[in-house]
Write a protein that holds these residues in place. Structure first.
Motif, short mmCIF file in Angstrom:
data_model
loop_
_atom_site.label_atom_id
_atom_site.label_comp_id
_atom_site.label_asym_id
_atom_site.label_seq_id
_atom_site.Cartn_x
_atom_site.Cartn_y
_atom_site.Cartn_z
N SER A 42 0.89 -1.16 0.00
CA SER A 42 0.00 0.00 0.00
C SER A 42 0.93 1.21 0.00
O SER A 42 1.82 1.31 0.85
CB SER A 42 -0.88 -0.02 1.25
N VAL A 43 0.73 2.12 -0.96
CA VAL A 43 1.65 3.23 -1.14
C VAL A 43 0.89 4.55 -1.09
O VAL A 43 -0.16 4.69 -1.71
CB VAL A 43 2.39 3.12 -2.49
N THR A 44 1.43 5.52 -0.35
CA THR A 44 0.90 6.88 -0.32
C THR A 44 2.05 7.86 -0.49
O THR A 44 3.20 7.54 -0.18
CB THR A 44 0.17 7.19 1.01
N THR A 45 1.73 9.05 -1.00
CA THR A 45 2.75 10.08 -1.16
C THR A 45 2.25 11.40 -0.58
O THR A 45 1.03 11.62 -0.48
CB THR A 45 3.13 10.32 -2.64
N SER A 46 3.17 12.26 -0.25
CA SER A 46 2.81 13.58 0.27
C SER A 46 2.20 14.46 -0.81
O SER A 46 1.61 15.50 -0.50
CB SER A 46 4.04 14.26 0.89
N SER A 47 2.32 14.06 -2.09
CA SER A 47 1.74 14.84 -3.19
C SER A 47 0.35 14.35 -3.58
O SER A 47 -0.20 14.79 -4.59
CB SER A 47 2.68 14.81 -4.40
N GLY A 48 -0.23 13.43 -2.77
CA GLY A 48 -1.61 13.03 -2.98
C GLY A 48 -1.83 11.77 -3.79
O GLY A 48 -2.97 11.43 -4.11
N PHE A 49 -0.79 11.05 -4.10
CA PHE A 49 -0.96 9.78 -4.82
C PHE A 49 -1.18 8.65 -3.84
O PHE A 49 -0.60 8.62 -2.75
CB PHE A 49 0.28 9.47 -5.67
N GLU A 50 -2.04 7.70 -4.23
CA GLU A 50 -2.29 6.50 -3.44
C GLU A 50 -2.41 5.31 -4.37
O GLU A 50 -2.81 5.45 -5.52
CB GLU A 50 -3.61 6.62 -2.67
N GLY A 51 -2.10 4.15 -3.85
CA GLY A 51 -2.24 2.93 -4.64
C GLY A 51 -1.50 1.80 -3.99
O GLY A 51 -1.32 1.77 -2.77
N GLY A 52 -1.05 0.90 -4.82
CA GLY A 52 -0.33 -0.24 -4.30
C GLY A 52 -0.05 -1.23 -5.40
O GLY A 52 -0.20 -0.95 -6.58
N GLY A 53 0.33 -2.43 -4.97
CA GLY A 53 0.67 -3.45 -5.94
C GLY A 53 1.13 -4.72 -5.28
O GLY A 53 0.83 -4.98 -4.11
#
Length: 125
Positions: free
Chosen positions: A58-69
């Motif tokens: 599960s991946v998040t970024t401080s620039s507002g991206f979310e997702g995963g793989g």
């Protein structure tokens, strides 16, 4: 009939390992630095001489991206093989894809394949 005669493969339940990492990186859609946080869960199995690991991220970024793989790692007498694919998106619809493949000879340590690609696959801005 064959299904009735086949015995199920004996396998121990996987060992589960959670891991989290946070680091600065370049957002490939904007070129700006953002902070990336990845939470991994790894499911590890030993099958005889083989080690197999399946990961979910599960991946998040401080620039507002979310997702995963997902990722896989397989270790045999003939090769170490690692693969990764993560896809992230933001509210605007921009998408980032990270993918990797690494293959090495476990005896010599020689790297046969080493590729990593991080790119903006759709810029909605």
């Amino acid at each position: 009939m064959v299904m009735m005669l086949a015995s199920p493969a004996a396998a121990d339940p996987p060992t589960i390992d959670d891991f989290s990492e946070t680091f600065p990186d370049v957002n490939p859609c904007t070129g700006l630095i953002h902070t990336v946080t990845i939470d991994h869960t790894f499911f590890q199995h030993h099958h005889g001489d083989r080690f197999i690991e399946h990961g979910v991220s599960s991946v998040t970024t401080s620039s507002g991206f979310e997702g995963g793989g997902t990722s896989t790692f397989v270790e045999t007498d003939g090769a170490f093989v690692f693969r990764l694919l993560d896809v992230l998106s933001d509210e605007a619809g921009s998408r980032i894809m990270a993918r990797a493949i690494f293959i090495a000879d476990p005896v010599t340590g020689a790297v046969r394949v080493d590729r990593f690609d991080l790119k903006c696959v759709h810029d909605a801005s």
